[in-house]
Design a protein around this motif. Structure first.
Motif, PDB file in Angstrom:
ATOM      1  N   PHE A   1       6.955 -10.444   8.429  1.00 13.30           N
ATOM      2  CA  PHE A   1       7.916  -9.346   8.472  1.00 13.30           C
ATOM      3  C   PHE A   1       9.037  -9.552   7.456  1.00 13.30           C
ATOM      4  O   PHE A   1       9.418  -8.626   6.731  1.00 13.30           O
ATOM      5  N   LEU A   2       9.579 -10.774   7.390  1.00 11.23           N
ATOM      6  CA  LEU A   2      10.694 -11.058   6.486  1.00 11.23           C
ATOM      7  C   LEU A   2      10.286 -10.866   5.026  1.00 11.23           C
ATOM      8  O   LEU A   2      11.074 -10.355   4.220  1.00 11.23           O
ATOM      9  N   LYS A   3       9.053 -11.238   4.675  1.00 15.44           N
ATOM     10  CA  LYS A   3       8.548 -11.021   3.317  1.00 15.44           C
ATOM     11  C   LYS A   3       8.413  -9.528   3.027  1.00 15.44           C
ATOM     12  O   LYS A   3       8.798  -9.045   1.965  1.00 15.44           O
TER      13      LYS A   3
ATOM     14  N   GLU B   1      12.896  -3.189   0.914  1.00 15.68           N
ATOM     15  CA  GLU B   1      14.273  -2.883   0.530  1.00 15.68           C
ATOM     16  C   GLU B   1      14.378  -2.544  -0.952  1.00 15.68           C
ATOM     17  O   GLU B   1      15.124  -1.652  -1.343  1.00 15.68           O
ATOM     18  N   LYS B   2      13.618  -3.239  -1.785  1.00 17.16           N
ATOM     19  CA  LYS B   2      13.648  -2.990  -3.230  1.00 17.16           C
ATOM     20  C   LYS B   2      13.104  -1.608  -3.567  1.00 17.16           C
ATOM     21  O   LYS B   2      13.550  -0.962  -4.517  1.00 17.16           O
ATOM     22  N   SER B   3      12.124  -1.159  -2.806  1.00 15.89           N
ATOM     23  CA  SER B   3      11.482   0.137  -3.074  1.00 15.89           C
ATOM     24  C   SER B   3      12.002   1.247  -2.172  1.00 15.89           C
ATOM     25  O   SER B   3      11.464   2.355  -2.159  1.00 15.89           O
TER      26      SER B   3
ATOM     27  N   ASN C   1       0.834  -1.213   0.000  1.00 15.02           N
ATOM     28  CA  ASN C   1       0.000   0.000   0.000  1.00 15.02           C
ATOM     29  C   ASN C   1       0.864   1.257   0.000  1.00 15.02           C
ATOM     30  O   ASN C   1       0.511   2.269  -0.618  1.00 15.02           O
ATOM     31  N   THR C   2       1.992   1.191   0.694  1.00 14.80           N
ATOM     32  CA  THR C   2       2.929   2.319   0.713  1.00 14.80           C
ATOM     33  C   THR C   2       3.500   2.550  -0.679  1.00 14.80           C
ATOM     34  O   THR C   2       3.629   3.697  -1.134  1.00 14.80           O
ATOM     35  N   ILE C   3       3.836   1.470  -1.366  1.00 14.12           N
ATOM     36  CA  ILE C   3       4.370   1.569  -2.731  1.00 14.12           C
ATOM     37  C   ILE C   3       3.333   2.186  -3.668  1.00 14.12           C
ATOM     38  O   ILE C   3       3.663   3.026  -4.514  1.00 14.12           O
ATOM     39  N   LYS C   4       2.078   1.782  -3.529  1.00 17.15           N
ATOM     40  CA  LYS C   4       0.997   2.343  -4.356  1.00 17.15           C
ATOM     41  C   LYS C   4       0.892   3.849  -4.154  1.00 17.15           C
ATOM     42  O   LYS C   4       0.716   4.615  -5.100  1.00 17.15           O
ATOM     43  N   MET C   5       1.000   4.279  -2.898  1.00 21.72           N
ATOM     44  CA  MET C   5       0.929   5.708  -2.585  1.00 21.72           C
ATOM     45  C   MET C   5       2.128   6.445  -3.176  1.00 21.72           C
ATOM     46  O   MET C   5       2.001   7.566  -3.681  1.00 21.72           O
ATOM     47  N   LEU C   6       3.286   5.810  -3.142  1.00 21.58           N
ATOM     48  CA  LEU C   6       4.493   6.404  -3.728  1.00 21.58           C
ATOM     49  C   LEU C   6       4.303   6.682  -5.212  1.00 21.58           C
ATOM     50  O   LEU C   6       4.716   7.720  -5.726  1.00 21.58           O
ATOM     51  N   LYS C   7       3.691   5.739  -5.903  1.00 21.27           N
ATOM     52  CA  LYS C   7       3.476   5.878  -7.343  1.00 21.27           C
ATOM     53  C   LYS C   7       2.416   6.929  -7.653  1.00 21.27           C
ATOM     54  O   LYS C   7       2.451   7.574  -8.705  1.00 21.27           O
ATOM     55  N   LYS C   8       1.511   7.130  -6.724  1.00 14.18           N
ATOM     56  CA  LYS C   8       0.396   8.059  -6.917  1.00 14.18           C
ATOM     57  C   LYS C   8       0.815   9.511  -6.705  1.00 14.18           C
ATOM     58  O   LYS C   8       0.350  10.425  -7.402  1.00 14.18           O
ATOM     59  N   GLU C   9       1.697   9.742  -5.739  1.00 18.22           N
ATOM     60  CA  GLU C   9       2.096  11.100  -5.365  1.00 18.22           C
ATOM     61  C   GLU C   9       3.242  11.614  -6.232  1.00 18.22           C
ATOM     62  O   GLU C   9       3.986  10.840  -6.832  1.00 18.22           O
TER      63      GLU C   9
END
Length: 206
Positions: free
Chosen positions: A97-99, A105-107, A64-72
Motif C-alpha cells: 500500500f505504501l509503495k 500521489e505523483k499522478s 494500470n490506472t496510470i496506463k489507462m489515464l494516458k490512453k484516454e
C-alpha cells in the motif's frame, strides 16, 4: 425563410461531455466494478471506465490506472482517476500500500481502500460498527444478516441505493473513531474502514 445548412449546424445543440471516472481494480475481484456500474446508471454526469488485467497487488493496480489515464482523452480539470483495492491482512499488504500510495500521489490518483475488504462499505449501509473482522469470510457472514443472498462478485444494488447517505455518515463516524482511538500513522491500516464514502460524496456533490 429556410436557414442554410451551415447556420443549422452552427446552432445545433451539442451533447454535454460526461465526466470520465477511470477505475483501477483488482483483477480477481469484480464486486467493485459491479457496484460502480450500477451506481453509474443512477448518474447522468459520469461514465466509468475500468482497467483490464489480473493484477491484485496495489502497486500494479495503480500503474494500470496510470496506463489507462494516458490512453484516454482526459480532461484534467474535471475527470477523476481512482485505484480501488482491499487492504486484506498482513504486513506485506501494508508495505504494498505504501509503495502504491507514493506512485498514486505523483499522478494525482485517488486511492480507495477498504479494510479488510470492499464488503465493509456494504455493511455500513445498514449498521455502524467498530467490530474488527478476523477474515473476509467473517465480514461476509456478518453482512448476510442484512443481505442474505450476498455473494462475492455479486451486487444487489437495489437494497443499497436508498441507504447511501447512511453509509457515508457511518464511514465518517468510523474514521473519527479511528482518529481518536488508533495509533496507526496511516488510517487505512485500521480495521474496519473504507474510503468509498470519499468517492461517492465527491460524485454526488459535484
Amino acid at each position: 425563410m429556410v436557414r442554410n445548412i451551415k447556420e443549422f449546424k452552427k446552432n445545433k445543440p451539442t451533447r454535454e461531455r460526461k465526466v470520465l471516472v477511470i477505475v483501477g481494480t483488482e483483477g480477481k475481484n469484480k464486486t467493485e466494478q459491479l457496484y460502480l456500474k450500477e451506481f453509474e446508471k443512477t448518474q447522468r454526469k459520469y461514465h466509468f471506465i475500468f482497467t483490464k488485467g489480473d493484477d491484485t497487488d496495489p502497486e500494479n493496480i495503480v500503474k494500470n490506472t496510470i496506463k489507462m489515464l494516458k490512453k484516454e482523452d482526459i480532461d484534467k480539470k474535471s475527470d477523476i482517476a481512482i485505484s480501488v483495492f482491499d487492504m486484506d491482512f498482513g504486513e506485506e499488504r501494508k508495505e504494498q500500500f505504501l509503495k502504491a500510495k507514493k506512485i498514486a500521489e505523483k499522478s494525482k490518483i485517488m486511492l480507495i481502500t477498504s479494510n479488510p475488504c470492499f464488503e465493509i462499505w456494504f455493511l455500513l449501509h445498514f449498521e455502524y460498527s467498530t467490530k474488527q473482522f478476523t477474515s473476509s469470510d467473517d465480514l461476509l457472514s456478518f453482512l448476510k444478516k442484512f443481505d442474505k443472498d450476498y455473494a462475492k462478485n455479486k451486487c444487489n444494488f437495489s437494497i443499497y441505493q436508498n441507504l447511501i447517505n447512511e453509509a457515508v455518515k457511518n464511514c465518517k463516524k468510523l474514521d473519527k473513531y479511528h482518529l481518536e482511538n488508533s495509533n496507526n500513522s496511516n488510517i487505512e491500516f485500521n480495521n474496519p474502514r473504507t474510503d468509498m464514502y470519499k468517492l461517492i460524496e465527491k460524485l454526488l456533490m459535484n
